[in-house]
Design an enzyme around this catalytic site. Structure first.
Site, PDB file in Angstrom:
ATOM      1  CG  HIS A 124      -3.450   5.007  -0.364  1.00  0.00           C
ATOM      2  ND1 HIS A 124      -3.593   3.686  -0.713  1.00  0.00           N
ATOM      3  CD2 HIS A 124      -4.176   5.721  -1.264  1.00  0.00           C
ATOM      4  CE1 HIS A 124      -4.369   3.600  -1.784  1.00  0.00           C
ATOM      5  NE2 HIS A 124      -4.739   4.826  -2.151  1.00  0.00           N
ATOM      6  CG  ASP A 143      -2.036   0.900   1.235  1.00  0.00           C
ATOM      7  OD1 ASP A 143      -1.983   1.907   0.512  1.00  0.00           O
ATOM      8  OD2 ASP A 143      -3.022   0.614   1.944  1.00  0.00           O
TER       9      ASP A 143
HETATM   10  C1  B12 Z   1      -4.757   9.820  -3.103  1.00  0.00           C
HETATM   11  C2  B12 Z   1      -5.253   8.418  -3.312  1.00  0.00           C
HETATM   12  C3  B12 Z   1      -4.416   7.557  -4.008  1.00  0.00           C
HETATM   13  C4  B12 Z   1      -3.032   7.949  -4.464  1.00  0.00           C
HETATM   14  C5  B12 Z   1      -2.074   7.831  -3.267  1.00  0.00           C
HETATM   15  C6  B12 Z   1      -0.923   8.800  -3.334  1.00  0.00           C
HETATM   16  C7  B12 Z   1      -0.053   8.654  -2.139  1.00  0.00           C
HETATM   17  N1  B12 Z   1       1.195   8.324  -2.388  1.00  0.00           N
HETATM   18  O1  B12 Z   1      -0.459   8.841  -1.012  1.00  0.00           O
HETATM   19  C8  B12 Z   1      -2.774   6.886  -5.574  1.00  0.00           C
HETATM   20  C9  B12 Z   1      -3.197   7.444  -6.903  1.00  0.00           C
HETATM   21  C10 B12 Z   1      -1.320   6.379  -5.694  1.00  0.00           C
HETATM   22  C11 B12 Z   1      -3.741   5.807  -5.184  1.00  0.00           C
HETATM   23  C12 B12 Z   1      -3.626   4.510  -5.626  1.00  0.00           C
HETATM   24  C13 B12 Z   1      -4.555   3.541  -5.329  1.00  0.00           C
HETATM   25  N2  B12 Z   1      -5.735   3.708  -4.676  1.00  0.00           N
HETATM   26 CO1  B12 Z   1      -6.210   5.271  -3.756  1.00  0.00          CO
HETATM   27  N3  B12 Z   1      -6.952   6.769  -3.006  1.00  0.00           N
HETATM   28  C14 B12 Z   1      -6.501   7.993  -2.831  1.00  0.00           C
HETATM   29  C15 B12 Z   1      -7.602   8.834  -2.163  1.00  0.00           C
HETATM   30  C16 B12 Z   1      -8.268   9.663  -3.246  1.00  0.00           C
HETATM   31  C17 B12 Z   1      -7.147   9.746  -1.053  1.00  0.00           C
HETATM   32  C18 B12 Z   1      -6.286   9.084   0.017  1.00  0.00           C
HETATM   33  C19 B12 Z   1      -5.841  10.110   0.974  1.00  0.00           C
HETATM   34  O2  B12 Z   1      -4.682  10.562   0.909  1.00  0.00           O
HETATM   35  N4  B12 Z   1      -6.723  10.544   1.875  1.00  0.00           N
HETATM   36  C20 B12 Z   1      -6.465  11.575   2.868  1.00  0.00           C
HETATM   37  C21 B12 Z   1      -5.963  10.951   4.176  1.00  0.00           C
HETATM   38  C22 B12 Z   1      -5.758  12.050   5.169  1.00  0.00           C
HETATM   39  O3  B12 Z   1      -6.953  10.048   4.667  1.00  0.00           O
HETATM   40  P1  B12 Z   1      -6.726   8.522   4.885  1.00  0.00           P
HETATM   41  O4  B12 Z   1      -5.629   8.025   4.010  1.00  0.00           O
HETATM   42  O5  B12 Z   1      -8.011   7.827   4.810  1.00  0.00           O
HETATM   43  O6  B12 Z   1      -6.202   8.413   6.408  1.00  0.00           O
HETATM   44  C23 B12 Z   1      -6.953   8.867   7.504  1.00  0.00           C
HETATM   45  C24 B12 Z   1      -7.888   7.832   8.105  1.00  0.00           C
HETATM   46  O7  B12 Z   1      -8.196   6.770   7.236  1.00  0.00           O
HETATM   47  C25 B12 Z   1      -7.255   7.374   9.332  1.00  0.00           C
HETATM   48  N5  B12 Z   1      -6.349   6.221   9.327  1.00  0.00           N
HETATM   49  C26 B12 Z   1      -5.510   5.793   8.384  1.00  0.00           C
HETATM   50  N6  B12 Z   1      -4.763   4.791   8.838  1.00  0.00           N
HETATM   51  C27 B12 Z   1      -5.136   4.544  10.083  1.00  0.00           C
HETATM   52  C28 B12 Z   1      -4.661   3.636  11.011  1.00  0.00           C
HETATM   53  C29 B12 Z   1      -5.205   3.600  12.275  1.00  0.00           C
HETATM   54  C30 B12 Z   1      -4.718   2.608  13.259  1.00  0.00           C
HETATM   55  C31 B12 Z   1      -6.229   4.500  12.600  1.00  0.00           C
HETATM   56  C32 B12 Z   1      -6.838   4.451  13.933  1.00  0.00           C
HETATM   57  C33 B12 Z   1      -6.686   5.407  11.669  1.00  0.00           C
HETATM   58  C34 B12 Z   1      -6.135   5.456  10.422  1.00  0.00           C
HETATM   59  O8  B12 Z   1      -6.519   8.477   9.749  1.00  0.00           O
HETATM   60  C35 B12 Z   1      -5.993   9.176   8.615  1.00  0.00           C
HETATM   61  C36 B12 Z   1      -5.860  10.618   8.954  1.00  0.00           C
HETATM   62  O9  B12 Z   1      -7.076  11.218   9.242  1.00  0.00           O
HETATM   63  C37 B12 Z   1      -8.556   7.733  -1.574  1.00  0.00           C
HETATM   64  C38 B12 Z   1     -10.020   8.114  -1.495  1.00  0.00           C
HETATM   65  C39 B12 Z   1     -10.303   8.929  -0.282  1.00  0.00           C
HETATM   66  N7  B12 Z   1     -10.936  10.049  -0.486  1.00  0.00           N
HETATM   67  O10 B12 Z   1      -9.922   8.541   0.822  1.00  0.00           O
HETATM   68  C40 B12 Z   1      -8.327   6.573  -2.546  1.00  0.00           C
HETATM   69  C41 B12 Z   1      -8.509   5.188  -2.071  1.00  0.00           C
HETATM   70  C42 B12 Z   1      -7.872   4.997  -0.685  1.00  0.00           C
HETATM   71  N8  B12 Z   1      -7.754   4.427  -3.049  1.00  0.00           N
HETATM   72  C43 B12 Z   1      -8.314   3.308  -3.381  1.00  0.00           C
HETATM   73  C44 B12 Z   1      -7.770   2.399  -4.310  1.00  0.00           C
HETATM   74  C45 B12 Z   1      -8.661   1.208  -4.653  1.00  0.00           C
HETATM   75  C46 B12 Z   1      -6.509   2.597  -4.866  1.00  0.00           C
HETATM   76  C47 B12 Z   1      -5.855   1.680  -5.863  1.00  0.00           C
HETATM   77  C48 B12 Z   1      -5.963   0.210  -5.589  1.00  0.00           C
HETATM   78  C49 B12 Z   1      -6.447   2.078  -7.212  1.00  0.00           C
HETATM   79  C50 B12 Z   1      -6.090   1.287  -8.403  1.00  0.00           C
HETATM   80  N9  B12 Z   1      -6.816   0.224  -8.666  1.00  0.00           N
HETATM   81  O11 B12 Z   1      -5.193   1.651  -9.065  1.00  0.00           O
HETATM   82  C51 B12 Z   1      -4.391   2.147  -5.815  1.00  0.00           C
HETATM   83  C52 B12 Z   1      -3.559   1.353  -4.798  1.00  0.00           C
HETATM   84  C53 B12 Z   1      -2.102   1.672  -4.890  1.00  0.00           C
HETATM   85  C54 B12 Z   1      -1.335   1.056  -3.777  1.00  0.00           C
HETATM   86  N10 B12 Z   1      -0.475   0.109  -4.080  1.00  0.00           N
HETATM   87  O12 B12 Z   1      -1.471   1.420  -2.643  1.00  0.00           O
HETATM   88  C55 B12 Z   1      -9.626   3.095  -2.670  1.00  0.00           C
HETATM   89  C56 B12 Z   1      -9.537   2.026  -1.575  1.00  0.00           C
HETATM   90  C57 B12 Z   1     -10.823   1.190  -1.584  1.00  0.00           C
HETATM   91  C58 B12 Z   1     -10.919   0.186  -0.515  1.00  0.00           C
HETATM   92  N11 B12 Z   1     -10.072   0.103   0.480  1.00  0.00           N
HETATM   93  O13 B12 Z   1     -11.851  -0.548  -0.576  1.00  0.00           O
HETATM   94  C59 B12 Z   1      -9.976   4.541  -2.181  1.00  0.00           C
HETATM   95  C60 B12 Z   1     -10.729   4.604  -0.869  1.00  0.00           C
HETATM   96  C61 B12 Z   1     -10.761   5.209  -3.302  1.00  0.00           C
HETATM   97  C62 B12 Z   1     -12.100   4.527  -3.521  1.00  0.00           C
HETATM   98  N12 B12 Z   1     -13.133   4.987  -2.913  1.00  0.00           N
HETATM   99  O14 B12 Z   1     -12.167   3.583  -4.243  1.00  0.00           O
HETATM  100  N13 B12 Z   1      -4.722   6.275  -4.367  1.00  0.00           N
END
Ligand code: B12
Lengths: 142, 462
Positions: A16, A14
Site C-alpha cells: 500500500h 505490504d
Molecule cells: C488501495 C488499496 C489497495 C491497493 C493498494 C495499491 C497501492 N499500491 O497502494 C491494492 C489493491 C494493491 C490492495 C491490496 C491489498 N489490500 Co488493500 N486497500 C486499499 C484501500 C482501498 C486504500 C488504501 C489507501 O491508499 N488509502 C489512502 C491512504 C492515504 O490512507 P492510508 O494508507 O490508510 O494511510 C494513512 C493513514 O493510515 C496514516 N498512516 C499510514 N501509515 C502510518 C504510519 C504512521 C507511523 C502513522 C502515524 C500514520 C500512518 O497516514 C496515512 C496518510 O493519511 C484500503 C481501504 C481504505 N479505504 O483504507 C484497503 C486496505 C488497506 N487493504 C486491505 C487488504 C486486506 C488488502 C489485501 C490483503 C487484500 C487481498 N486479500 O488481496 C491486499 C494486500 C496486498 C499487499 N501485499 O499489501 C485492508 C486491510 C485490512 C486490515 N489491515 O485489517 C483494507 C483496510 C481494506 C479493508 N477494509 O479490508 N489494497
C-alpha cells in the site's frame, strides 16, 4: 537548527503505497527531512538507512493487517545496531480487522514502539506528536 | 595513414596493438612475455619485434599504454553499512579499474589496520554516511588510518559534512576529498571518486611500479587495463556523437586468476509491478570474481559449479575432475595438449562464465503476499540486453568461444537470474578491447569504428 531526520516506509510484504507518499510530503512540509524507503521494507532496511543517514526516528507503516508479525523484534535490532533510543512510531491499519485499540497499542508498546497510531490518523496528529517528542517549539512558517 | 601504438602492460604479457586512426583499422597486434620485476621494456621491445614482422617498420605518431602490471591498481574500500556505503565504495573502486582486495564496513579494528598495512594498497577509498548523515564512523576510521605507517593516498568520498574534519585528522598525508559516493540514501554517485582514483593512478602509481621508464617510451600510461575495458564497452554501447553505438551490452573477460564482468545497461525492472530492493547499481558496472579463473583460481570454479556439473559439461568422469583441477591450479601456464584436457578447459570456461555473469546480474524473487504474487528485484535486470561481448585469452583462443560465451545467457532452469535472454555473442578475436578503450581517450570515433568492424561486424567491408 538542523532538520530532524525521519526514515519512513511500509513494512513487510505490504504494497500500500499511497499513505506513505502522503506522509512523506506532510512531514517534509512540517520541516522534517524524510528518507522514504517505499513499500515492502524489511526491518534491516530501516535500520541500515537510519545508521547511514543518522536518522532521529523510524516511522513504520503497515496497512495490510500483518503489522504485528512484521514489527516484532525491530526495537531489539535497533538496540543491537547501535541505534539506542531512536524514536519508533507505527501506524496505519496495523492489525487485522477491528480490535480494541488500547489493546493493540499496549502490544505494540510492549514491542518497544514509542507511539502507536490507529486507523485513519491524520498526518497532523503525527506531526504534533513528533514536535512534542523532539521538543520542537512550533512549526516554521514559510 | 596515421599509425598509433597502444600498449597493454600485463603482469605476464605485454600486448601491442597498432592502429591507423585515419583508416579506422588495425595494422597488427602482437604479444610477448614480460616480467615487470626485471625490465618492462624488454617485453615491449620483444612485442614490437613480433609486430613489425607482420606490419613492417612503422613510424608511430603517438603511443599510449594501460597497465595491469605489478598486481594492478590495488585498493581497499571502506564504508559504513555493508549493503549501503561500503557497497557503494566497492562499486566505485571496481569501476575505476581497481583490484579491490577487501571492503570494510563499520569501525576499523586494530586487526583490520594490520591487514591493510600488510596488503599495502595503492589507494584507499574512505566513505561512510550520506550527506548530513552519520559522521562518527568516517571520523573514527580517518583517525584509524592516520596511524598507517606509509603515506597511502586516501580518497575521502563520504558524508560531506565530515570531510573537513577528516582532512584535519589526516593532515600531512596524501588525501583527496571528493563528492560522496552516496549523497542520499541508495543514491549512487561513483563517477567523481572514480575520476579522482584514475588521476592518482596517473600521477603517483605509475612511477611507483617501475613503469615510468616504459612511460618514457610511450606518451603516458593513462589508465589501469580494466578501466580501459570499461571505457571501450561504454563507447561501443553508446557511440560517439553522430556515430551510433550498438546499444546495451555485457562483456565477460575470462582470465587465469579472475573473471571480470562489465555491463553497460540501465537494468531497470521490466514490469511495473516489480519492487526494487537494495542499492541502485551503476549504469556502467564492473564486477570481479576473484575466485573464478581458469588457472590460479580454478579451484573456485569447481567449488562454485560442483564436480557433477563439470562432469556433465566435459564428459569426464566425476571422480577424475578434482585431479585435473589440481593439476591446472599448479600448472598455471599449461595449455591443453590432449583431448581430455581440452574438454576439461571447455567445461571450466562454461562454468566460470555462468557463475561470474550470474553473480553480476540481478535477481528476481517471487514473494507470495495476501494478494498473490509480487516480484522483488535486486540488482540489474539484463534480460533485454542485446549483446554479450566475450574477451580474455582463455576464451577467445579456445575453439568453442561462442558456445562458452552463451553460458552468459538466461537459463530457464534458473529463471530468477536476470541474464540476457536473446543476446548476440560478439567475440574479441584479436583481443583489442583494452587497446580500444585506451584509443578512445584520444580518438573516440576511430576506436568505435574499429570495434564495430572487428567485433560487432556491422557490415563494414575493408
Ligand atoms: C488501495 C488499496 C489497495 C491497493 C493498494 C495499491 C497501492 N499500491 O497502494 C491494492 C489493491 C494493491 C490492495 C491490496 C491489498 N489490500 Co488493500 N486497500 C486499499 C484501500 C482501498 C486504500 C488504501 C489507501 O491508499 N488509502 C489512502 C491512504 C492515504 O490512507 P492510508 O494508507 O490508510 O494511510 C494513512 C493513514 O493510515 C496514516 N498512516 C499510514 N501509515 C502510518 C504510519 C504512521 C507511523 C502513522 C502515524 C500514520 C500512518 O497516514 C496515512 C496518510 O493519511 C484500503 C481501504 C481504505 N479505504 O483504507 C484497503 C486496505 C488497506 N487493504 C486491505 C487488504 C486486506 C488488502 C489485501 C490483503 C487484500 C487481498 N486479500 O488481496 C491486499 C494486500 C496486498 C499487499 N501485499 O499489501 C485492508 C486491510 C485490512 C486490515 N489491515 O485489517 C483494507 C483496510 C481494506 C479493508 N477494509 O479490508 N489494497
Amino acid at each position: 537548527m538542523d532538520k530532524k531526520k525521519l526514515v519512513i516506509g511500509v513494512i513487510g510484504a505490504d504494497v500500500h503505497a499511497v499513505g506513505n507518499s502522503i506522509l512523506q510530503h506532510a512531514f517534509e512540509d512540517a520541516g522534517f527531512e524524510v528518507i522514504n524507503l517505499g513499500v515492502m521494507v524489511s526491518q534491516e532496511e530501516y535500520i541500515s538507512a537510519a545508521i547511514e543517514t543518522a536518522a532521529d526516528g523510524i516511522l513504520v507503516s503497515s496497512l495490510y493487517g500483518h503489522g504485528e508479525l512484521d514489527c516484532r523484534g525491530l526495537r531489539d535490532k535497533c538496540d543491537e545496531a547501535g541505534l539506542k533510543g531512536i524514536l519508533l512510531y507505527v501506524g496505519g491499519n496495523i492489525v487485522v480487522g477491528k480490535q480494541p485499540f488500547d489493546e493493540v497499542e499496549r502490544r505494540f508498546k510492549a514491542m518497544g514502539f514509542d507511539r502507536v497510531f490507529g486507523p485513519g490518523t491524520a498526518p497532523e496528529t503525527t506531526i504534533a506528536a513528533l514536535y512534542e517528542d523532539f521538543g520542537i517549539e512550533k512549526p516554521e512558517e514559510e | 595513414m596515421k599509425p598509433i601504438l597502444l600498449v597493454d602492460f600485463g603482469s605476464t604479457n605485454t600486448k601491442v596493438t597498432a592502429v591507423d586512426v585515419d583508416g579506422y583499422r588495425i595494422l597488427g597486434t602482437a604479444t610477448a612475455y614480460t616480467t615487470v620485476e626485471t625490465d618492462i621494456n624488454e617485453g615491449l621491445d620483444n612485442a614490437m619485434k613480433i609486430l613489425e614482422k607482420t606490419t613492417g617498420p612503422l613510424e608511430f605518431e603517438e603511443r599510449y599504454a594501460c597497465s595491469s602490471a605489478a598486481g594492478g591498481l590495488k585498493m581497499v574500500s571502506i564504508g559504513l553499512v555493508p549493503e549501503l556505503t561500503a557497497q557503494a565504495s566497492r562499486e566505485a573502486s571496481l569501476g575505476a579499474g581497481a583490484k579491490v582486495w577487501k571492503t570494510y564496513s563499520f569501525q576499523l579494528t586494530k586487526g583490520d589496520l594490520k591487514e591493510i598495512e600488510e596488503y599495502h594498497p595503492d589507494i584507499i577509498l574512505l566513505t561512510g554516511g550520506t550527506d548530513g548523515g552519520n559522521t562518527e564512523n568516517i571520523l573514527y576510521n580517518a583517525q584509524a588510518l592516520s596511524t598507517l605507517s606509509y603515506d597511502c593516498p586516501i580518497v575521502i568520498a563520504g558524508n560531506r559534512n565530515a570531510a573537513d574534519r577528516c582532512e584535519e585528522i589526516l593532515e600531512g598525508r596524501s588525501i583527496y576529498v571528493c563528492e560522496n559516493v552516496m549523497p542520499g540514501l541508495g543514491e549512487l554517485n561513483v563517477i567523481p571518486a572514480q575520476k579522482q582514483i584514475r588521476e592518482i593512478f596517473l600521477k603517483r602509481i605509475v612511477q611507483g611500479k617501475g613503469l615510468s621508464r616504459a612511460a618514457d617510451l610511450v606518451s603516458g600510461i593513462i589508465m589501469p587495463t580494466p578501466s580501459a575495458m570499461m571505457e571501450a564497452m561504454e563507447l561501443l554501447a553508446e557511440g560517439w556523437e553522430d556515430h551510433p553505438g550498438i546499444g546495451e551490452l555485457i562483456a565477460v573477460d575470462l582470465g587465469g586468476a579472475t573473471t571480470d564482468v562489465y555491463s553497460v545497461a540501465e537494468g531497470n525492472p521490466v514490469n511495473v509491478g516489480t519492487v526494487m530492493k537494495g542499492l541502485q547499481e551503476p549504469y556502467a558496472k564492473r564486477s570481479v570474481e576473484g575466485d573464478i579463473g581458469m588457472r590460479y583460481s580454478v579451484h573456485g570454479i569447481l567449488e562454485a559449479a560442483g564436480d557433477r556439473k563439470l562432469s556433465l559439461l566435459s564428459g569426464i568422469q566425476r571422480k577424475r575432475i578434482p585431479e585435473l583441477v589440481d593439476f591446472l591450479g599448479s600448472h598455471t601456464d599449461y595449455i591443453p595438449d590432449n583431448e581430455e584436457m581440452k574438454h576439461m578447459d571447455f567445461a571450466l570456461a562454461c562454468a566460470a562464465v555462468e557463475t561470474a555473469v550470474t553473480r553480476h546480474a540481478g535477481t528476481l524473487e517471487q514473494v507470495y503476499t495476501p494478494t498473490g504474487l509480487t516480484f522483488l528485484q535486486s540488482g540489474k535486470d539484463l534480460r533485454k540486453v542485446k549483446y554479450v561481448v566475450a574477451t580474455g585469452g582463455a576464451l577467445i583462443h579456445g575453439e568453442k568461444a561462442e558456445e562458452i560465451a552463451k553460458k552468459a545467457l538466461y537459463d530457464p532452469q534458473t529463471p530468477n537470474s536476470l541474464r540476457p535472454e536473446n543476446a548476440e555473442i560478439l567475440i574479441d578475436k584479436k583481443y583489442i578491447l583494452a587497446a580500444m578503450g585506451l584509443l578512445s581517450q584520444y580518438y573516440p570515433v576511430a576506436a568505435l569504428e574499429i570495434m564495430k568492424k572487428e567485433i560487432a561486424d556491422y557490415g563494414h567491408n575493408e
